[in-house]
Design a protein around this motif. Structure first.
Motif, PDB file in Angstrom:
ATOM      1  N   ILE A 266      50.407  86.366  25.977  1.00 54.46           N
ATOM      2  CA  ILE A 266      51.594  86.869  26.671  1.00 54.46           C
ATOM      3  C   ILE A 266      51.963  88.191  26.014  1.00 54.46           C
ATOM      4  CG2 ILE A 266      54.007  86.438  27.264  1.00 54.46           C
ATOM      5  CD1 ILE A 266      53.451  83.468  27.109  1.00 54.46           C
ATOM      6  N   SER A 270      55.002  92.312  29.002  1.00 56.05           N
ATOM      7  CA  SER A 270      55.337  91.375  30.078  1.00 56.05           C
ATOM      8  C   SER A 270      56.627  90.626  29.769  1.00 56.05           C
ATOM      9  CB  SER A 270      54.192  90.386  30.305  1.00 56.05           C
ATOM     10  OG  SER A 270      54.021  89.525  29.195  1.00 56.05           O
ATOM     11  N   SER A 274      59.978  90.853  32.203  1.00 52.22           N
ATOM     12  CA  SER A 274      60.042  89.596  32.948  1.00 52.22           C
ATOM     13  C   SER A 274      61.320  89.446  33.763  1.00 52.22           C
ATOM     14  CB  SER A 274      59.886  88.412  31.994  1.00 52.22           C
ATOM     15  OG  SER A 274      60.922  88.393  31.031  1.00 52.22           O
ATOM     16  N   ASP A 389      54.813  82.489  38.841  1.00 56.25           N
ATOM     17  CA  ASP A 389      54.042  83.359  37.945  1.00 56.25           C
ATOM     18  C   ASP A 389      53.801  84.732  38.566  1.00 56.25           C
ATOM     19  OD1 ASP A 389      52.597  84.468  35.927  1.00 56.25           O
ATOM     20  OD2 ASP A 389      51.312  82.733  35.611  1.00 56.25           O
ATOM     21  N   ALA A 391      53.141  87.537  37.025  1.00 54.19           N
ATOM     22  CA  ALA A 391      52.489  88.462  36.105  1.00 54.19           C
ATOM     23  C   ALA A 391      51.439  89.338  36.775  1.00 54.19           C
ATOM     24  CB  ALA A 391      51.862  87.687  34.945  1.00 54.19           C
ATOM     25  N   ASP A 392      50.827  88.864  37.869  1.00 56.02           N
ATOM     26  CA  ASP A 392      49.700  89.600  38.454  1.00 56.02           C
ATOM     27  C   ASP A 392      49.940  90.053  39.892  1.00 56.02           C
ATOM     28  OD1 ASP A 392      47.901  89.656  36.265  1.00 56.02           O
ATOM     29  OD2 ASP A 392      47.497  87.529  36.563  1.00 56.02           O
TER      30      ASP A 392
END
Length: 501
Positions: A266, A270, A274, A389, A391-392
């Motif tokens: 992590i 990020s 967040s 999620d 993140a991507d």
């Protein structure tokens, strides 16, 4: 010449020490595990742009690959969307190979030694996962983690679907979701002045002037190399490093082990972004006409190290209404769904409606079967989606601006206006990933998509979906290209090609 024991033999030896009662079931599961991994590998060999495959030729009995070094590899015709283990052997210069690790070793292409070792781990861990199953009750699960723990075989298309190098057999049994353990999640105290914290960090994870960061037991033992005193009882989800606290949030931990494709730590960046990313996605979700919920990031903390960090997220189950259930898409086949072709079409229509609507607005979701969940009515019909999620995801400032949506301060890696990059992200994860795996074959995928797309708005993105090859991550090429960072892509035959106007 002395040869080191294979991963299969190593797992058998360790299993005899810790769970002798599973040895015979593990041994019986090995042929099916080899076929499952070999099927995924053959898909990659047949469809990915591997530089050492010079030509691919359909033949009467299947497919012939002519390799750049003059060798020949042949096997059954490869359905890129099939999830059944239908390949039990392929032939290299006439010699049959049923063991994917042995095949890759014999191919001897660049970086094949490491990949072959991972394939061996994948076969052995998959057999162990299957050996640990006692069957499931007829009733549907009552908790969110029970849905996730029904996903036994891992990634439906990656040859490293169950590769867990660095995990002993005892650790897999104690930590892997398909074995249904209760995991003691450690809490590592870090001085607040030495932490980056965003969002709201709960009081239960603070101790005076210290922040208590949840740590995965494997990470504590192998990376941090320190004991964790206080522990929380948690249930591992299909991502392995993400765990559910009973009655509480899901905890995404740093786990610096290579699982499937990547080392999933992590990053500090990020954690810092967040809250902004979560607020942005939460504000955008209502524009999908009530068909999408996005789980909020409640808080994130990092000791300024990717190896010691955690993210707290809402449980997707909070978006279930009375009588409804929220199910990860990857778990649908394990629960008896899709129940019919009509069900699959309804789900495909829902998923494409939401995915294309957000893409038009400027956000491409990575909507694979782990990130995407479906809300089922009391009668089992798909009614809404939940996404987790962030993140991507990929975000297009130009598209957002066209719709009057402010562009937040997002991490640079998330931002692109390239239509091809945006479409690859969505179509590769949703159509070639979640929908294909749920359908289970190319013909079933086409049968579901054809009626699903008829009433969708005719946007340039839909035109590309109908008319261009279907993108998917070239997962094997990526594992054989360690010198190339980021995603690499393959193009699959488009089951919708004939529907283009």
């Amino acid at each position: 010449m002395h040869r080191p024991p294979t991963a299969e033999a190593e797992v058998a030896r360790e299993l005899a020490d810790v769970r002798r009662d599973l040895v015979s079931r593990y041994t019986a599961a090995l042929p099916g595990a080899r076929a499952a991994v070999l099927t995924r590998l053959w898909r990659a060999l047949a469809h990915e742009p591997l530089p050492w495959v010079a030509a691919r030729e359909p033949v009467r009995d299947g497919l012939l690959l002519r390799l750049a070094n003059g060798r020949r590899l042949d096997g059954r015709a490869a359905d890129p969307y099939a999830t059944s283990a239908y390949v039990t052997a392929v032939r290299l210069d006439g010699t049959p190979y049923g063991d994917p690790a042995a095949l890759v070793t014999e191919l001897a292409v660049p970086h094949s030694a490491g990949f072959a070792a991972e394939l061996g781990h994948s076969v052995a861990s998959l057999a162990l996962s299957r050996a640990g199953q006692d069957g499931h009750p007829e009733e549907w699960p009552r908790t969110d983690w029970e849905w996730e723990q029904r996903v036994v075989d891992g990634h439906p298309f990656h040859p490293n679907c169950r590769s867990r190098p660095g995990f002993s057999v005892a650790e897999q049994l104690a930590l892997a979701p398909e074995h249904r353990p209760v995991v003691g999640l450690g809490l590592v105290p870090v001085r607040a002045a030495e932490c980056l914290v965003t969002g709201v960090w709960p009081k239960a994870m603070r101790d005076g002037g210290r922040v208590l960061i949840p740590v995965h037991p494997w990470q504590a033992a192998h990376v941090l190399k320190r004991p964790c005193g206080q522990r929380l009882a948690a249930h591992p989800l299909m991502a392995l490093r993400t765990l559910a606290l009973p009655g509480g949030p899901h905890v995404k931990t740093a786990l610096s082990a290579r699982l499937t494709s990547s080392v999933r730590d992590i990053s500090v960046a990020s954690v810092g972004a967040s809250a902004v990313v979560s607020d942005f996605a939460g504000a955008l979700a209502p524009r999908a006409d009530g068909l999408l919920h996005v789980t909020r990031t409640l808080g994130a903390a990092s000791a300024h190290s990717p190896d010691l960090a955690a993210v707290l997220r809402e449980s997707p189950s909070r978006y279930a209404g009375p009588g409804e259930r929220v199910v990860p898409v990857a778990a649908l086949p394990a629960t008896g769904l899709p129940a019919s072709p009509a069900w699959l079409t309804a789900f495909a229509r829902l998923a494409l409606t939401v995915g294309l609507r957000l893409l038009e607005l400027g956000v491409a979701l990575e909507a694979h079967g782990q990130n995407l969940l479906v809300v089922l009515s009391a009668t089992g019909d798909p009614v809404r989606l939940v996404y987790r999620d962030l993140a991507d995801i990929r975000v297009s400032p130009a598209r957002l601006a066209r719709h009057g949506i402010p562009v937040p301060a997002l991490p640079a890696r998330m931002v692109t206006d390239d239509p091809a990059a945006l479409r690859r992200k969505l179509f590769g994860s949703l159509v070639a990933g979640a929908l294909a795996a749920t359908a289970g074959s190319g013909p079933a995928l086409r049968a579901a998509l054809e009626p699903a797309v008829r009433d969708l708005p005719r946007t340039p993105d839909l035109a590309a979906l109908l008319d261009e090859p279907l993108p998917t991550k070239a997962l094997t090429l990526m594992r054989l290209s360690p010198e190339t960072p980021g995603d690499l892509w393959a193009e699959l035959p488009n089951p919708l090609k004939a529907l283009a106007p």
